[in-house]
Design an enzyme around this catalytic site. Structure first.
Site, short mmCIF file in Angstrom:
data_model
loop_
_atom_site.label_atom_id
_atom_site.label_comp_id
_atom_site.label_asym_id
_atom_site.label_seq_id
_atom_site.Cartn_x
_atom_site.Cartn_y
_atom_site.Cartn_z
N PHE A 28 0.83 -1.21 0.00
CA PHE A 28 0.00 0.00 0.00
C PHE A 28 0.86 1.26 0.00
O PHE A 28 0.59 2.21 -0.73
CB PHE A 28 -0.91 0.00 1.23
N GLY A 29 1.92 1.26 0.83
CA GLY A 29 2.75 2.46 0.93
C GLY A 29 3.59 2.68 -0.31
O GLY A 29 3.61 3.76 -0.88
N VAL A 45 15.32 -7.43 -1.72
CA VAL A 45 16.32 -6.53 -1.18
C VAL A 45 16.97 -7.19 0.02
O VAL A 45 16.30 -7.76 0.89
CB VAL A 45 15.68 -5.18 -0.80
N GLU A 59 -11.40 -12.27 12.08
CA GLU A 59 -11.92 -12.48 10.72
C GLU A 59 -11.82 -13.95 10.33
O GLU A 59 -12.76 -14.53 9.77
CB GLU A 59 -11.13 -11.65 9.72
N ASP A 70 4.01 0.00 7.52
CA ASP A 70 4.13 -0.92 8.66
C ASP A 70 5.56 -1.05 9.17
O ASP A 70 5.79 -1.62 10.24
CB ASP A 70 3.66 -2.33 8.26
N ALA A 104 -3.64 0.13 6.28
CA ALA A 104 -3.40 0.57 4.91
C ALA A 104 -3.53 2.09 4.72
O ALA A 104 -2.66 2.70 4.08
CB ALA A 104 -4.34 -0.18 3.97
C1 FAD Z 1 -4.58 -10.45 6.96
C2 FAD Z 1 -4.49 -8.95 7.01
C3 FAD Z 1 -5.64 -8.19 7.01
C4 FAD Z 1 -5.56 -6.80 7.05
N1 FAD Z 1 -6.72 -6.07 7.04
C5 FAD Z 1 -6.65 -4.72 7.03
C6 FAD Z 1 -7.84 -3.94 6.96
O1 FAD Z 1 -8.95 -4.47 6.93
N2 FAD Z 1 -7.71 -2.58 6.92
C7 FAD Z 1 -6.48 -1.96 6.96
O2 FAD Z 1 -6.41 -0.74 6.89
N3 FAD Z 1 -5.34 -2.67 7.04
C8 FAD Z 1 -5.40 -4.03 7.08
N4 FAD Z 1 -4.24 -4.76 7.16
C9 FAD Z 1 -2.96 -4.05 7.32
C10 FAD Z 1 -2.46 -3.50 5.99
O3 FAD Z 1 -2.51 -4.49 5.00
C11 FAD Z 1 -1.04 -2.99 6.20
O4 FAD Z 1 -1.06 -1.98 7.19
C12 FAD Z 1 -0.49 -2.41 4.91
O5 FAD Z 1 -0.38 -3.43 3.92
C13 FAD Z 1 0.88 -1.79 5.14
O6 FAD Z 1 1.37 -1.30 3.93
P1 FAD Z 1 2.94 -1.30 3.66
O7 FAD Z 1 3.14 -0.66 2.33
O8 FAD Z 1 3.67 -0.75 4.83
O9 FAD Z 1 3.36 -2.83 3.59
P2 FAD Z 1 2.78 -4.05 2.66
O10 FAD Z 1 1.51 -3.63 2.07
O11 FAD Z 1 2.88 -5.21 3.52
O12 FAD Z 1 3.87 -4.08 1.49
C14 FAD Z 1 5.20 -4.46 1.72
C15 FAD Z 1 5.77 -4.88 0.37
O13 FAD Z 1 7.18 -4.99 0.53
C16 FAD Z 1 7.63 -6.13 -0.15
N5 FAD Z 1 8.87 -6.56 0.50
C17 FAD Z 1 9.03 -6.88 1.80
N6 FAD Z 1 10.32 -7.20 2.03
C18 FAD Z 1 10.97 -7.06 0.85
C19 FAD Z 1 12.30 -7.26 0.45
N7 FAD Z 1 13.27 -7.65 1.30
N8 FAD Z 1 12.63 -7.04 -0.84
C20 FAD Z 1 11.68 -6.64 -1.73
N9 FAD Z 1 10.40 -6.45 -1.40
C21 FAD Z 1 10.05 -6.65 -0.11
C22 FAD Z 1 6.49 -7.13 0.02
O14 FAD Z 1 6.52 -8.13 -0.99
C23 FAD Z 1 5.27 -6.23 -0.09
O15 FAD Z 1 4.80 -6.13 -1.40
C24 FAD Z 1 -4.29 -6.16 7.10
C25 FAD Z 1 -3.12 -6.93 7.09
C26 FAD Z 1 -3.22 -8.32 7.05
C27 FAD Z 1 -1.94 -9.14 7.02
#
Ligand code: FAD
Length: 360
Positions: free
Chosen positions: A15-16, A80, A171, A300, A316
């Site tokens: 998402f970020g 990475v 859930e 996150d 998200a």
């Molecule tokens: C089961 C579940 C249900 C959820 N339900 C909700 C909800 O209903 N509402 C809500 O607001 N939030 C919900 N969340 C939380 C939400 O999904 C997260 O807060 C959000 O995805 C965080 O975004 P982000 O970009 O920080 O990380 P993410 O979306 O987790 O993205 C991280 C990305 O980094 C990539 N990555 C990680 N490490 C590496 C590496 N070493 N090299 C290359 N790529 C890498 C991963 O492949 C991934 O694509 C839920 C989470 C889960 C697990």
């Protein structure tokens, strides 16, 4: 011809990271998005894939397809491994990627509280592969219960344990109850799926501990009405292929699902940065990494306080808002052509309503 454009590298297309890339669509910069997967996963609907209500393709989209019309964006499927902040290099499995600005949006992963060996028996729910693993385990348990002549084994196969009473655990428990009591109820002959036990175990005193207590009560009653056994103040002390141990007793179960904890990506180790208790990088108010003003950490994997001094939750909308904030900050330094950036719009930190209200 040498490319002298400013290079912004984004690690993670969740998402970020995706939001950060899109925020730079008008920037006169080269944007490189690196993710270990070739798809973006909509994590809030993973539990639906895990319980066969949706297929994986319904919640995953190719990252390069999402960014196909953004001409300044390049997508690399790479894991990475580290960051060399001095040399401004991202170290990935197949080589190094130089950057001028770096956005780390690598998310979070399961935490088994120093018991990583439990992962083999109790998969968590974070990626598409996790969801399909859990789906296979659930559906296979019903199939094997139909085959066995042994009553004890049948009951073990029809016992589903979910560890962790946060949003994901709640859930999952509710969705498995629906599968057992409704979706599959009429599909078997020698076993009755409605006899399935779904047990939600929470170490704390209530489910959904980050929500107001009245919501926890409401959710507990709703789960119990749908046939879920909710056990609070209950600590899991061991997991194995046959079930889970609690402090004073054992539950035999074929299917254990881990929803008890997450820890941030290893970004803090990559940067040698200070972390909070969940391993998230403690960032400055402008979301930059300590001593690295050209590195932003978001979503996150970042530890941020709102204007009231409360931690911004791992959700998200928070990740997306941080992405926009960090990009507006870095764009101040970029030769940006967009009218929005020219207007010098600047958001400081995370808005109070977001951090206060949006808790999943
Ligand atoms: C089961 C579940 C249900 C959820 N339900 C909700 C909800 O209903 N509402 C809500 O607001 N939030 C919900 N969340 C939380 C939400 O999904 C997260 O807060 C959000 O995805 C965080 O975004 P982000 O970009 O920080 O990380 P993410 O979306 O987790 O993205 C991280 C990305 O980094 C990539 N990555 C990680 N490490 C590496 C590496 N070493 N090299 C290359 N790529 C890498 C991963 O492949 C991934 O694509 C839920 C989470 C889960 C697990």
């Amino acid at each position: 011809m040498a490319n002298d454009k400013v290079k912004v590298v984004i690690v993670g297309a969740g998402f970020g990271g995706l939001e950060a890339a899109k925020a730079l669509r008008h920037a006169d910069a080269e944007v490189v998005v690196i993710d270990r997967h070739n798809h973006h996963c909509f994590q809030p609907l993973l539990y639906q894939v895990a319980t066969a209500a949706l297929s994986p393709a319904d919640i995953a989209w190719p990252i390069r397809h999402i960014l196909r019309s953004q001409r300044n964006a390049t997508v690399l499927m790479e894991k990475v491994l580290g960051i060399d902040a001095e040399e401004r290099l991202v170290r990935a499995e197949s080589g190094e990627v130089p950057y001028d600005y770096l956005v780390i949006a690598a998310g979070a992963q399961h935490s088994y509280f120093s018991h990583d060996e439990w992962a083999a028996y109790a998969p968590g729910l974070k990626r598409i592969e996790d969801a399909t693993t859990i789906r296979r385990k659930i559906l296979t348990a019903f199939e094997r219960a139909e085959l066995t002549q042994d009553n004890n084994e049948q009951q073990r196969l029809l016992t589903f344990v979910i560890v962790g009473g946060g949003a994901t655990g709640v859930e999952m428990a509710g969705a498995i109850a629906d599968v057992a009591r409704q979706t599959l109820a009429a599909d078997f002959r020698r076993t009755d799926p409605r006899r399935a036990r779904i047990i939600l175990i929470e170490a704390g005193s209530r489910v959904l501990p980050t929500f107001p207590p009245r919501l926890s009560d409401y959710v507990r009653k709703t789960l119990e009405r749908s046939g879920v056994e909710v056990r609070t103040d209950t600590l899991v002390t061991d997991c194995d292929a046959q079930g889970v141990d609690l402090k004073n007793r054992r539950i035999d179960s074929e299917t254990i699902i881990w929803a008890a904890g997450v820890t941030a990506s290893p970004a803090a180790q990559w940067l040698g940065a200070e972390t909070d208790a969940s391993g998230r990088v403690k960032v400055a108010k402008d979301l930059s990494a300590p001593d690295n003003p050209n590195i932003f950490v978001i979503g996150d994997t970042a530890s941020v306080l709102d204007e009231q001094g409360r931690p911004v939750p791992g959700i998200a909308p928070a990740a997306k808002q941080m992405a926009n904030t960090s990009q507006k900050l870095s764009m101040r330094a970029l030769p940006d052509r967009s009218s929005r950036a020219r207007s010098g719009m600047y958001i400081s930190g995370i808005s109070q309503p977001l951090a206060a209200g949006l808790r999943w």
